[in-house]
Design a protein around this motif. Structure first.
Motif, PDB file in Angstrom:
ATOM      1  N   HIS A  16       3.983   1.366  -0.318  1.00  0.00           N
ATOM      2  CA  HIS A  16       4.399   2.338   0.704  1.00  0.00           C
ATOM      3  C   HIS A  16       4.715   1.625   2.017  1.00  0.00           C
ATOM      4  CE1 HIS A  16       1.644   5.324  -1.609  1.00  0.00           C
ATOM      5  NE2 HIS A  16       2.814   5.176  -2.205  1.00  0.00           N
ATOM      6  N   GLY A  17       3.835   0.701   2.392  1.00  0.00           N
ATOM      7  CA  GLY A  17       4.037  -0.019   3.639  1.00  0.00           C
ATOM      8  C   GLY A  17       5.297  -0.866   3.626  1.00  0.00           C
ATOM      9  N   PHE A  18       5.623  -1.442   2.468  1.00  0.00           N
ATOM     10  CA  PHE A  18       6.829  -2.264   2.363  1.00  0.00           C
ATOM     11  C   PHE A  18       8.081  -1.430   2.612  1.00  0.00           C
ATOM     12  CE2 PHE A  18      10.406  -3.679  -0.253  1.00  0.00           C
ATOM     13  CZ  PHE A  18      10.599  -4.958   0.254  1.00  0.00           C
ATOM     14  N   PHE A  19       8.177  -0.295   1.934  1.00  0.00           N
ATOM     15  CA  PHE A  19       9.369   0.551   2.111  1.00  0.00           C
ATOM     16  C   PHE A  19       9.453   1.103   3.535  1.00  0.00           C
ATOM     17  CE2 PHE A  19       9.314   0.684  -2.552  1.00  0.00           C
ATOM     18  CZ  PHE A  19      10.668   0.480  -2.815  1.00  0.00           C
ATOM     19  N   PHE A  20       8.303   1.367   4.131  1.00  0.00           N
ATOM     20  CA  PHE A  20       8.303   1.892   5.492  1.00  0.00           C
ATOM     21  C   PHE A  20       8.628   0.813   6.513  1.00  0.00           C
ATOM     22  CE2 PHE A  20       5.339   2.340   9.216  1.00  0.00           C
ATOM     23  CZ  PHE A  20       6.180   3.154   9.969  1.00  0.00           C
ATOM     24  N   ALA A  21       7.897  -0.312   6.438  1.00  0.00           N
ATOM     25  CA  ALA A  21       8.016  -1.331   7.484  1.00  0.00           C
ATOM     26  C   ALA A  21       9.185  -2.278   7.274  1.00  0.00           C
ATOM     27  CB  ALA A  21       6.703  -2.132   7.563  1.00  0.00           C
ATOM     28  N   ARG A  22       9.457  -2.649   6.038  1.00  0.00           N
ATOM     29  CA  ARG A  22      10.503  -3.633   5.763  1.00  0.00           C
ATOM     30  C   ARG A  22      11.866  -2.967   5.534  1.00  0.00           C
ATOM     31  NH1 ARG A  22      10.856  -8.812   6.835  1.00  0.00           N
ATOM     32  NH2 ARG A  22       8.772  -9.161   5.987  1.00  0.00           N
ATOM     33  N   VAL A  23      11.900  -1.917   4.714  1.00  0.00           N
ATOM     34  CA  VAL A  23      13.170  -1.267   4.390  1.00  0.00           C
ATOM     35  C   VAL A  23      13.585  -0.294   5.487  1.00  0.00           C
ATOM     36  CG1 VAL A  23      14.394   0.113   2.671  1.00  0.00           C
ATOM     37  CG2 VAL A  23      12.680  -1.561   1.943  1.00  0.00           C
ATOM     38  N   GLY A  24      12.580   0.317   6.142  1.00  0.00           N
ATOM     39  CA  GLY A  24      12.896   1.240   7.227  1.00  0.00           C
ATOM     40  C   GLY A  24      12.937   2.697   6.840  1.00  0.00           C
TER      41      GLY A  24
END
Length: 430
Positions: free
Chosen positions: A154-162
């Motif tokens: 979840h954090g990857f899609f939120f923080a990295r992908v936007g």
């Protein structure tokens, strides 16, 4: 102007009048002198905070006292040792999830997936341990890691992908709920070992009276020594410190609460293991947030993302780690909830669990706008929610009314938070 000149002089390597400069540094913010002015100073500071809208945990503490008083008046069994002990154990599962929510809310974000992730953790443990015969300790670790991995995704899609956190975690809510149903299979329910490791999380009590009182003594002594030596360090650094009288008063208040709780537990089955583990988590996470550089980065991000980025903070890394923490605590909470019923079933993680976990963090005092809150807020908030649930249950009031009352309490808390934020802005403190 005299303060500015003194401060400018103090910035140099050589100061003509060190004592005057030091005094001027303290005078820059008069609030720093409150602790040295004794109780009169605290009274004036309290009035200033009320005017500025800085209410802290006062509303929720008052609310909890009122709730207990009302239910105690309606039913004499509410404040019995057995009921209070049951409340303490019942709040741990949701409280653990709420601890992770506090971390997310400090960023000013939300995590809607925690209920489903908690269900996945319980199902993962049951499948690995009961269906496939894996050792309990290993299945327990893998179940918790499942939550950590889910949160990291979840954090990857939120923080990295936007992708907005709301959309990512809403998708996670649906995906992980489907994943839980898939691994549970057509039967839908897997019973756990009644005497196993997970079952003991909520079912084990330290029956020796020395356990509860011993924990109370340790808590009081550690609090006093920590406060005292922190006070000494502040004095040695030449900054305002608490008067000894304040430390004594705080220690006495903690002692009253700790020993009262110990007496209640000992009148029932003893000290619950679940409560011990929950308190340990609160102490550790509070230390991380308030005493470490990582915790200060979380607060900084909740205050201003752009300012944090300019200060050199790895915004992406911190955001991903916070969602990983949220997923981890969701998994831990799910294991406690599975322990409570000694089973993993299709209803795990559903119902009002998500609402209660978020409400607990907010009702306890964590701001929805980010940058303000403590993990202890999870304890206060979940205690309010579970107290309402148990009090209404004793009166035989149906669950729809419970939802309405809990929703009303949550709305009132959010309104207070919003008004407080506006008041602080008008006072120039936001």
């Amino acid at each position: 102007m005299s303060i500015d000149k003194t401060s400018a002089t103090a910035d140099k390597h050589t100061v003509e009048n060190p004592e005057a400069a030091a005094g001027a540094d303290v005078a820059i913010d008069p609030r720093l002198l409150v602790r040295e002015q004794g109780f009169a100073g605290y009274l004036s500071e309290f009035k200033r905070k009320i005017r500025a809208g800085d209410l802290g945990s006062i509303p929720v503490v008052i609310g909890l006292i009122v709730i207990w008083a009302i239910f105690a008046g309606l039913n004499e069994n509410f404040l019995t040792a057995g009921n209070l002990s049951d409340i303490a154990v019942a709040m741990v599962g949701t409280g653990m999830i709420a601890v992770g929510i506090v971390f997310v809310l400090l960023l000013g974000e939300i995590d809607l997936s925690v209920g489903s992730v908690s269900g996945v953790a319980g199902a993962t443990f049951a499948v690995l341990n009961i269906t496939h015969g894996m050792a309990e300790w290993l299945a327990l670790i893998l179940a918790i890691l499942t939550g950590a991995v889910a949160g990291t995704i979840h954090g990857f899609f939120f923080a990295r992908v936007g992708v907005p956190a709301f959309a990512v975690t809403l998708a996670g809510l649906l995906f992980w709920n489907g994943f839980m149903l898939q691994i549970l299979g057509s039967n839908g329910t897997i019973n756990l070992d009644d005497s196993g490791l997970v079952a003991k999380l909520s079912g084990y009590y330290f029956s020796d009276v020395a356990a509860a009182y011993g924990l109370a003594v340790v808590a009081v002594v550690v609090f006093f020594l920590t406060s005292f030596f922190d006070n000494r360090r502040r004095e040695a650094a030449g900054v305002p410190s608490r008067p000894v009288s304040e430390i004594v008063v705080r220690t006495v208040l903690l002692a009253v609460i700790a020993f009262a709780a110990a007496a209640v537990f000992n009148q029932n089955k003893g000290l619950p293991l679940a409560v011990v583990l929950f308190l340990a988590v609160l102490v550790i996470t509070d230390f991380v947030l308030r005493r470490t550089a990582y915790g200060r980065k979380i607060f900084a991000l909740g205050g201003s993302i752009e300012a944090s980025r300019r200060a050199g903070i790895n915004v992406t890394g911190v955001r991903i780690s916070v969602y990983a923490i949220s997923g981890t605590f969701a998994a831990i909470g799910g294991l406690f909830l599975a322990s409570k019923i000694t089973a993993a079933n299709q209803g795990a993680g559903g119902g009002d669990l998500l609402m209660n976990a978020i409400a607990a963090a907010v009702i306890g005092g964590t701001s929805l706008f980010g940058g303000r809150g403590r993990t202890w807020n999870a304890l206060l908030g979940v205690l309010v929610i579970v107290s309402i649930q148990y009090g209404l249950a004793l009166e035989g009031i149906a669950s729809p009314v419970q939802y309405m009352i809990t929703g009303g309490v949550l709305l009132a808390t959010v309104v207070i938070d919003a008004v407080t934020r506006k008041t602080q802005k008008s006072a120039g403190r936001a």
